[in-house]
Design a protein around this motif. Structure first.
Motif, short mmCIF file in Angstrom:
data_model
loop_
_atom_site.label_atom_id
_atom_site.label_comp_id
_atom_site.label_asym_id
_atom_site.label_seq_id
_atom_site.Cartn_x
_atom_site.Cartn_y
_atom_site.Cartn_z
N ARG A 46 0.84 -1.21 0.00
CA ARG A 46 0.00 0.00 0.00
C ARG A 46 0.87 1.25 0.00
N ALA A 47 1.93 1.23 0.81
CA ALA A 47 2.83 2.39 0.86
C ALA A 47 3.58 2.58 -0.46
N VAL A 58 2.46 2.33 -3.41
CA VAL A 58 1.67 2.98 -4.46
C VAL A 58 2.13 4.42 -4.65
N ALA A 59 2.29 5.16 -3.55
CA ALA A 59 2.75 6.55 -3.64
C ALA A 59 4.18 6.61 -4.16
N GLU A 60 5.03 5.67 -3.71
CA GLU A 60 6.42 5.65 -4.17
C GLU A 60 6.50 5.45 -5.68
N GLU A 116 4.24 6.24 -7.90
CA GLU A 116 3.73 7.41 -8.61
C GLU A 116 4.76 8.53 -8.68
N GLN A 117 5.70 8.56 -7.75
CA GLN A 117 6.68 9.64 -7.67
C GLN A 117 7.98 9.32 -8.39
N ARG A 141 3.67 -0.32 -12.61
CA ARG A 141 2.52 0.02 -11.76
C ARG A 141 1.42 -1.03 -11.87
N ASN A 165 -0.18 -3.09 -8.64
CA ASN A 165 -1.60 -3.18 -8.34
C ASN A 165 -2.08 -4.63 -8.29
N HIS A 199 -7.97 -3.10 -7.23
CA HIS A 199 -6.56 -3.07 -7.65
C HIS A 199 -6.30 -4.03 -8.81
#
Length: 447
Positions: A319-320, A322-324, A326-327, A335, A339, A358
Motif C-alpha cells: 500500500r505504501a 503505491v505513492a512511491e 507514482e513519484q 505500476r 496493483n 486493484h
C-alpha cells in the motif's frame, strides 16, 4: 563573442547546391557564409596566421581544419566554435542541453508522458541534426520514456535504429541492455537472448564492467523466463564472481538480485531472500528511485511466498509503495504489477472489494491481450468473484484469460498462468475449459 544576425542552418547550407555533403563540406560552407556576412576576403581572414589558399581549400571542403585552426577561425569570425563544427550557436546549444535536462528530469520524476513529449519535441529540432551524440542521447531517452509508458513496440523500433549507428562503447551496451529488457517484457524471449548474447559473447569477450554485469543480469532474466534454468544457475554463479571481483555497488546489486531470482525460481526461497536483501541494502544506499521501487516490489513478492504468515506486513508495504511508484519513473507495466500484487494480498486478507479494485487497475495499465499480467489480473478477478458467490461473473473473467494468453509466445510464465487458469476452471465446474488450459500449459513447456 558576438552573435550573427542570422546564422544559416544545415538545411540552408545543403540547399545551396550540394546534394551530398560531408562534414568537411559543411564546415567549409559555414566558414565561407560567416566570412561573407562579416565582409571579409579570404586573404583578410587568413592573415597573418594562415595562407589565403589554405582558407580556400577549407571553404571548398578539400581540407579538414585541425581543432586549433577551427578555434582560430571562430575567433577571427567572432562566432562560436560550436557553430562552425555543428551549425549550432552557443546559445542554441545551451537551449538544447537545457531541454534535454528537463526531459531527463521528467523521466526520473515519473512524469513519463511529459518526458516522452519533451524528448519527441527535441528530436524535431533541426539544430539537433548535426549533434550526433546529443541526438543519440535524445533518442535513447525517448526509447526509455516509451518503455515507461508501456509502448514497447515503439521503444523497440527506436533501439533497433540506434543499434545500427556508430555508438560509444558504453552507449552500445546500454542500448543492448534496454533492448534485451524490452524484448523480454514483450515476451519475445528468443530475441532477448540473442541481443544479450550478441553483445556479451561476440568475437572478443570484453572484460567485466558494471554495464556488462547489468546487461548480463538482464540476459539472465531472459534465460529464466525461457525456462533454461541450468544455464541460468551457471550464469548466476559467474555473475556473482564477477561482481565480487569488481566490488562496485552496481555490479553487486545486479549479480545478487539475479542470483536471488534464480534461487526463487528453482525453489530455494529462503536463499533467494538472502540474496535479495543484500542487493536491496546496497540499492537503498546507491540506487536510483525507480530501481529501488521496482526492487522493493519484487522483494515483497518473494517474501509473501516464503513467509505467508507475514501477509499483513507485506500488504501494508505494498500500500505504501503505491505513492512511491507514482513519484518515480516506474513504467505503466511496473505500476500494473504493483496493483496486481496488492490485489492478491487484499484478496488473501479477505478485503475482496479492494482486491477487485486493484486487480482492475493493474489489468487496465497493460496493453490489451498483449501481456501475461493482464491474464493474471483477470484470473484473480475470477477468483475474487468466485469467493463471494458470483459464479457466473467469475467464469466470464476466467474464460477471458485465454484471450490474453493466446496471442503470446510460449514461456514459463505463460505456462504457469495457463495452469492456474485450468485449476480455477476446474473449481468452477468448467471441465472442458480446464482440460484445454492444462494442454496449453504443457505445450508452453514443450510437452
Amino acid at each position: 563573442m558576438g552573435v550573427l544576425p542570422r546564422l544559416c542552418s544545415c538545411s540552408d547550407l545543403s540547399s545551396q547546391g550540394a546534394t551530398a555533403v560531408t562534414t568537411s563540406d559543411l564546415v567549409g560552407l559555414r566558414i565561407k557564409t560567416v566570412r561573407r556576412q562579416r565582409g571579409l576576403s579570404q586573404a583578410q581572414l587568413a592573415h597573418p596566421e594562415l595562407s589565403d589558399s589554405y582558407v580556400s581549400l577549407i571553404e571548398s571542403g578539400k581540407r579538414t581544419p585541425t581543432p586549433a585552426v577551427l578555434e582560430l577561425l571562430a575567433q577571427k569570425l567572432d562566432c562560436s566554435l560550436s557553430y562552425l563544427i555543428n551549425g549550432v550557436t552557443a546559445e542554441q546549444m545551451e537551449d538544447i542541453e537545457l531541454a534535454l535536462g528537463y526531459a531527463r528530469l521528467a523521466l526520473e520524476n515519473g512524469e513519463v508522458v511529459e518526458a516522452r513529449n519533451r524528448f519527441a519535441e527535441l528530436l524535431v529540432n533541426n539544430n539537433l541534426t548535426g549533434l550526433t551524440a546529443l541526438r543519440q542521447e535524445t533518442e535513447f531517452g525517448l526509447a526509455l520514456a516509451n518503455e515507461a509508458c508501456g509502448d514497447l513496440a515503439e521503444a523497440t523500433s527506436i533501439l533497433l535504429r540506434l543499434r545500427e549507428e556508430e555508438l560509444p562503447p558504453d552507449r552500445r551496451i546500454e542500448v543492448a541492455m534496454v533492448l534485451c529488457r524490452v524484448y523480454r517484457e514483450s515476451e519475445r524471449l528468443t530475441e532477448a537472448v540473442e541481443v544479450g548474447e550478441r553483445m556479451l559473447m561476440g568475437n572478443a569477450r570484453l572484460p567485466w564492467t558494471d554495464a556488462l554485469v547489468e546487461l548480463a543480469a538482464t540476459l539472465l532474466a531472459a534465460y529464466m523466463e525461457r525456462g533454461d534454468l541450468l544455464r541460468a544457475r551457471q550464469f548466476a554463479a559467474e555473475l556473482l564472481n564477477a561482481a565480487d571481483a569488481l566490488g562496485t555497488p552496481r555490479s553487486i546489486v545486479a549479480a545478487n538480485w539475479n542470483a536471488s531470482n534464480v534461487a526463487y525460481t528453482t525453489g530455494h526461497v529462503e536463499e533467494s531472500l538472502a540474496f535479495a536483501e543484500r542487493a536491496l541494502a546496497v540499492q537503498l544506499e546507491n540506487g536510483q528511485p525507480r530501481n529501488i521501487a521496482r526492487m522493493r516490489l519484487a522483494y515483497l513478492r518473494k517474501r509473501l511466498k516464503a513467509r505467508p504468515a507475514e501477509i499483513e506486513s507485506v500488504r501494508d508495504a505494498l500500500r505504501a509503495a503505491v505513492a512511491e511508484f507514482e513519484q518515480t519513473s516506474t513504467s505503466t507495466i511496473d505500476r500494473g504489477h504493483l496493483n496486481v500484487d496488492l490485489a492478491l494480498t487484499e484478496f488473501l486478507s479477505g478485503d475482496y472489494d479492494k482486491a477487485a479494485e486493484h486487480a482492475r487497475l493493474g489489468r487496465d495499465l497493460v496493453p490489451e491481450f498483449g501481456h501475461v499480467l493482464g491474464a493474471e489480473a483477470n484470473l484473480l478477478l475470477g477468483r475474487i468473484h468466485g469467493a463471494v458467490g458470483r459464479s457466473e461473473e467469475a467464469a466470464e473473467y476466467v474464460a477471458s484469460v485465454r484471450d490474453w494468453l493466446a496471442p503470446l509466445p510460449d514461456s514459463r510464465r505463460s505456462a504457469s498462468t495457463w495452469y492456474a487458469t485450468a485449476e480455477t476452471m476446474e473449481q468452477l465446474g468448467d471441465t472442458e475449459g480446464a482440460v484445454e488450459s492444462y494442454r496449453r500449459a504443457l505445450a508452453c513447456v514443450g510437452l
